[in-house]
Design an enzyme around this catalytic site. Structure first.
Site, PDB file in Angstrom:
ATOM      1  N   LYS A 232       6.936 -45.025  22.784  1.00  8.35           N
ATOM      2  CA  LYS A 232       5.974 -44.427  21.857  1.00  8.35           C
ATOM      3  C   LYS A 232       5.834 -45.256  20.585  1.00  8.35           C
ATOM      4  O   LYS A 232       6.669 -46.096  20.259  1.00  8.35           O
ATOM      5  CB  LYS A 232       6.354 -42.977  21.566  1.00  8.35           C
ATOM      6  N   ARG A 272      12.252 -38.131  29.689  1.00  4.40           N
ATOM      7  CA  ARG A 272      11.049 -38.559  30.404  1.00  4.40           C
ATOM      8  C   ARG A 272      10.809 -40.025  30.069  1.00  4.40           C
ATOM      9  O   ARG A 272      10.618 -40.370  28.904  1.00  4.40           O
ATOM     10  CB  ARG A 272       9.856 -37.689  29.983  1.00  4.40           C
TER      11      ARG A 272
END
Length: 298
Positions: A232, A272
């Site tokens: 991210k 995840r």
């Protein structure tokens, strides 16, 4: 909408997901989209997505999370028919050999995915985008992941404000508690509900770091916790070069591996990830470092 999946899923289909492993479960990401921030377009064809899913399984994934809608900042939503066409063939194939999660906010997609063999509904909106998804999941007796969410990708940056007395951690925990109440009221078994703090969703970089430092108020809600930090943008900004340019997406994995090791010590249920092998390596090290020492002889 048609009646959801006929009959409940057998307990064996999902019960094993919550048996303690001594480490977080690794959820491997399969993006069947042309525009995901990390690997958009690589696996948009079903055969490529299935092959990628099998590689993730070979690397040690416990769950495959298959999604047909990009939720990167600014992404526009596909038509329901497009999302269905992307994910259902892939789920139908991979569910024969893996535990499969569908990453969707739409009841129609969740219903079709469950019928195709998925056993987890990973809803980044926590039921806010389409409340009907809760009834679909309850009828299927499936696992439901409720993520902290405030708005769709095109507007979520406008809602990245956490000025209350609890700051971002207390506010996210309180808003997840509200979603948990709605999820349980819809009839989803509490033993099959997972919470996700939603890193990067209506959150600035400093918000993500605060949440990673202190997940206790979220774990205190009494549900397993899933965290998705993989590749991210807050990691890219942390690793920015001298000119201030964020580290490219494909060069953030080492930093993410450190996050995975940290999360293992936080006792989260799952992570995840894009790179399953790197995550499993990090978890193996974390487990070895914290394994009880053997008792010494006299």
């Amino acid at each position: 909408m048609a009646t959801p999946v006929p009959g409940p899923r057998p307990a064996s289909a999902v019960g094993g997901l919550f048996v303690p492993l001594g480490r977080p479960r690794v959820m491997g990401i399969v993006n069947v989209t042309p525009d995901s921030f990390s690997d958009g377009g690589r696996y948009v064809e079903p055969d490529a997505a299935v092959a990628h899913g099998r590689r993730l399984l070979a690397d040690g994934a416990d769950v495959l999370d298959i999604g047909g809608e990009s939720t990167r900042p600014g992404a526009t939503r596909p038509l329901v028919s497009e999302e269905l066409d992307r994910v259902v063939p892939v789920i139908r194939e991979l569910a024969r050999e893996a535990v499969v999660s569908v990453d969707t906010m739409r009841a129609e997609v969740a219903e079709a995915a469950l019928e195709a063999g998925a056993t987890i509904v990973n809803d980044v909106s926590g039921g806010l985008a389409d409340p009907r998804i809760l009834a679909v999941t309850a009828a299927a007796d499936a696992v439901y992941v409720a993520m902290h969410w405030r708005a769709h990708s095109t507007r979520m940056a406008d809602f990245a404000t956490y000025d209350g007395p609890g700051g971002v951690v207390g506010t996210v925990a309180a808003e997840l508690a509200e979603r948990l109440e709605a999820v349980l009221a819809a009839g989803i078994d509490p033993s099959r509900v997972v919470l996700d703090p939603g890193l990067g969703f209506a959150k600035r970089g400093e918000h993500n770091w605060e949440l990673l430092r202190d997940l206790d108020p979220i774990t205190a809600l009494g549900q397993p916790v899933l965290v998705g930090a993989s590749r991210k943008s807050f990691l890219g900004r942390l690793l920015a070069g001298d000119a201030g340019d964020p580290r490219p997406v494909e060069e953030r994995e080492h930093a993410h591996t450190a996050v995975v090791a940290h999360l293992a010590q936080q006792g989260v249920w799952g992570v995840r990830v894009h790179d399953v092998r790197a995550a499993r390596d990090a978890l193996a090290v974390a487990e070895a470092l914290h394994r009880p020492r053997p008792e010494e002889g006299p």
